[in-house]
Scaffold this active site. Structure first.
Site, PDB file in Angstrom:
ATOM      1  N   GLU A   1      40.853  40.054  36.761  1.00 35.65           N
ATOM      2  CA  GLU A   1      39.998  41.115  37.315  1.00 35.65           C
ATOM      3  C   GLU A   1      40.824  42.177  38.045  1.00 35.65           C
ATOM      4  O   GLU A   1      40.535  43.370  37.952  1.00 35.65           O
ATOM      5  CB  GLU A   1      38.970  40.505  38.274  1.00 35.65           C
ATOM      6  CG  GLU A   1      37.910  39.709  37.549  1.00 35.65           C
ATOM      7  CD  GLU A   1      37.046  38.865  38.479  1.00 35.65           C
ATOM      8  OE1 GLU A   1      37.467  37.744  38.820  1.00 35.65           O
ATOM      9  OE2 GLU A   1      35.971  39.339  38.866  1.00 35.65           O
TER      10      GLU A   1
ATOM     11  N   HIS B   1      30.155  39.599  37.986  1.00 38.01           N
ATOM     12  CA  HIS B   1      31.408  39.264  37.283  1.00 38.01           C
ATOM     13  C   HIS B   1      31.665  40.265  36.156  1.00 38.01           C
ATOM     14  O   HIS B   1      32.367  39.950  35.192  1.00 38.01           O
ATOM     15  CB  HIS B   1      31.362  37.862  36.627  1.00 38.01           C
ATOM     16  CG  HIS B   1      31.327  36.719  37.580  1.00 38.01           C
ATOM     17  ND1 HIS B   1      30.529  35.625  37.377  1.00 38.01           N
ATOM     18  CD2 HIS B   1      31.999  36.484  38.737  1.00 38.01           C
ATOM     19  CE1 HIS B   1      30.705  34.761  38.362  1.00 38.01           C
ATOM     20  NE2 HIS B   1      31.601  35.261  39.208  1.00 38.01           N
TER      21      HIS B   1
ATOM     22  N   ASN C   1      40.017  43.838  47.813  1.00 35.12           N
ATOM     23  CA  ASN C   1      38.741  43.146  47.699  1.00 35.12           C
ATOM     24  C   ASN C   1      38.377  42.671  49.103  1.00 35.12           C
ATOM     25  O   ASN C   1      38.891  41.666  49.580  1.00 35.12           O
ATOM     26  CB  ASN C   1      38.919  41.972  46.727  1.00 35.12           C
ATOM     27  CG  ASN C   1      37.633  41.228  46.463  1.00 35.12           C
ATOM     28  OD1 ASN C   1      36.600  41.511  47.072  1.00 35.12           O
ATOM     29  ND2 ASN C   1      37.688  40.267  45.562  1.00 35.12           N
TER      30      ASN C   1
ATOM     31  N   ARG D   1      37.245  46.764  44.958  1.00 37.28           N
ATOM     32  CA  ARG D   1      36.206  45.992  44.262  1.00 37.28           C
ATOM     33  C   ARG D   1      34.925  46.015  45.082  1.00 37.28           C
ATOM     34  O   ARG D   1      34.939  45.765  46.287  1.00 37.28           O
ATOM     35  CB  ARG D   1      36.673  44.551  44.094  1.00 37.28           C
ATOM     36  CG  ARG D   1      35.637  43.726  43.409  1.00 37.28           C
ATOM     37  CD  ARG D   1      36.025  42.294  43.289  1.00 37.28           C
ATOM     38  NE  ARG D   1      34.963  41.593  42.602  1.00 37.28           N
ATOM     39  CZ  ARG D   1      34.608  40.346  42.877  1.00 37.28           C
ATOM     40  NH1 ARG D   1      35.241  39.668  43.796  1.00 37.28           N
ATOM     41  NH2 ARG D   1      33.625  39.775  42.216  1.00 37.28           N
TER      42      ARG D   1
ATOM     43  N   ARG E   1      26.094  26.716  44.189  1.00 39.82           N
ATOM     44  CA  ARG E   1      24.828  27.443  43.943  1.00 39.82           C
ATOM     45  C   ARG E   1      24.012  26.708  42.890  1.00 39.82           C
ATOM     46  O   ARG E   1      24.568  26.211  41.900  1.00 39.82           O
ATOM     47  CB  ARG E   1      25.114  28.863  43.443  1.00 39.82           C
ATOM     48  CG  ARG E   1      25.720  29.755  44.505  1.00 39.82           C
ATOM     49  CD  ARG E   1      25.967  31.160  43.971  1.00 39.82           C
ATOM     50  NE  ARG E   1      27.211  31.665  44.509  1.00 39.82           N
ATOM     51  CZ  ARG E   1      27.993  32.561  43.912  1.00 39.82           C
ATOM     52  NH1 ARG E   1      27.642  33.076  42.750  1.00 39.82           N
ATOM     53  NH2 ARG E   1      29.106  32.954  44.480  1.00 39.82           N
TER      54      ARG E   1
END
Ligand code: ADP
Length: 408
Positions: free
Chosen positions: A385, A179, A12, A90, A240
């Protein structure tokens, strides 16, 4: 390490970091994982983590190539390098091009670069990581697993913004969702946990970490999700804002003279739990502060839970039937308080939390936290993940090997 082991390296790549995990294909717990940091600045380091603990080392150079070389040297030192069978990468944004994981070819890299304007920080970093890995490991298959892919089953009514269609047609301005790898994994695990029919079920999966999103999953497919063209839309997150009236953004720009880049920073890095609490973006810290009577921390958690409940209610309406609401991610798996605050707001949907079950959920375990016999069920299901990426990568690598044998 048994001689028939198939190891998958999961990568990743961020702009200045490289996260990695090494999975044996038989088990969801990684044999080795870690993070290389400061890959564009002073003092680059790499940390390896296995069941004996964590070890940090300096890197000889600040680059993704140096980080990957250190990972490969560690695999060689452990005698694992010959068992490495494939690499899974990813990627955050696949636009409309990626509906599932694929083997990397030159045209796949071109397609990922083509959607870089939609993810200017993430996609170029992922491509850099891919190029380095392909150069270092040219003889094994590489696979991309894309965060947006799972959401590509959304219909136009769910993914379109109601703005002039030319922005969608010419510039790809639409809702994509993120996601996806986590939502797909958790939905699959929930179907197994609750013995649901894989071809007839309705779930709302809430992935609540530093970033947070909720997705309506019907019969294994995404039908709606809370994030949009970027991971800014939807739920309140650590830093956020989530949903905000676009006119409020324009108003702030006018009254403060801020430009688009400054607004991007404000909405992505200076908002959310951090902004409302005026204390921290970290849920655990906010819970402790709220416990001590910090009004801002309590308010931030209320805003988070309110927004989440509102989205769960809305997403449920995209389903044929709501069988279960599922919590995952650092907050979803660990915060009994946030789960309770959210579920208290969802009584109109018939959700009934079992307070004792909610409070007793053990870290890392899956379980049901609704009152026994009531529906919809409420469950906690840990995400993984990296494991999902490793599984996709292994499956595509095996298919590619099978195709080669057939071609022979
Ligand atoms: P990321 O999105 O970066 O992968 P995680 O899924 O690890 O993040 O989630 C991080 C969030 O989970 C943080 O807000 C953290 O405070 C929260 N969290 C982790 N453990 C707990 C806990 N025991 N109680 C409450 N919140 C927790």
């Amino acid at each position: 390490m048994p001689s028939d082991s198939r190891l998958i390296l999961v990568l990743n790549s961020g702009s200045s970091s490289l996260k990695f995990a090494v999975h044996d294909t038989g088990t969801p717990i990684p044999l080795l994982s870690g993070l290389a940091e400061r890959l564009t600045g002073e003092g680059p380091t790499i940390t390896f983590k296995d069941d004996s603990g964590k070890q940090a080392h300096p890197l000889p150079e600040a680059s993704h190539a140096a980080a990957l070389d250190a990972v490969l040297a560690e695999l060689t030192r452990r005698g694992w390098i010959d068992s490495l069978t494939a690499v899974g990468h990813r990627v955050v944004h696949g636009g409309e091009r990626f509906t599932h994981s694929v083997l990397i070819t030159p045209s796949v890299i071109t397609d990922i670069e083509a959607v870089s304007p939609l993810a200017p920080l993430h996609n170029p970093a992922a491509v850099l990581g891919m190029r380095v890995a392909l150069q270092r490991l040219p003889s094994i298959p590489h696979v991309v697993v894309v965060d947006t892919a799972f959401h590509q089953t959304m219909k136009p009514e769910a993914f379109l913004y109601a703005i002039p269609m030319e922005f969608y047609r010419k510039h790809g301005v639409r809702r994509y969702g993120f996601h996806g790898t986590s939502h797909r994994y958790v939905a699959g695990e929930t179907v197994k946990l609750l013995h649901l029919d894989p071809n007839d079920h309705g779930l709302v999966v809430c992935h609540l970490g530093n970033g947070a999103s909720a997705t309506a999953v019907q019969d294994g497919c995404c039908v709606d999700t809370s994030m949009g063209m970027t991971p800014l839309e939807g739920l309140v997150m650590g830093t956020r804002s989530g949903d905000i009236d676009a006119a409020a953004v324009l108003h702030i720009m006018r009254i403060t003279g801020r430009g688009p880049d400054e607004m991007n920073t404000l909405l992505n890095k200076e908002s959310g739990l951090l902004a409302v609490s005026e204390l921290s973006n970290d849920c655990r810290e906010l819970e402790a502060a709220a416990e001590d009577g910090h009004a801002g921390a309590q308010l931030a958690l209320e805003v988070f839970a309110h927004r989440l409940a509102r989205h769960i209610g809305g997403l449920a309406m995209a389903l044929r039937r709501l069988d279960a609401v599922v919590f995952t991610g650092g907050i979803g798996e660990n915060s009994a308080r946030v789960r309770a605050m959210t579920l208290a707001r969802l009584r109109p949907l018939g959700l009934q939390m079992d307070a004792a079950a909610n409070a007793c959920m053990t870290r890392g375990a899956a379980g049901i936290i609704s009152v026994q016999g009531t529906t919809p069920i409420v469950a906690v299901v840990p995400t993984n993940e990296e494991w999902m990426i490793a599984c996709d990568t292994d499956q595509l690598a095996r298919q590619a090997a099978g195709a080669l044998v057939e071609a022979d």
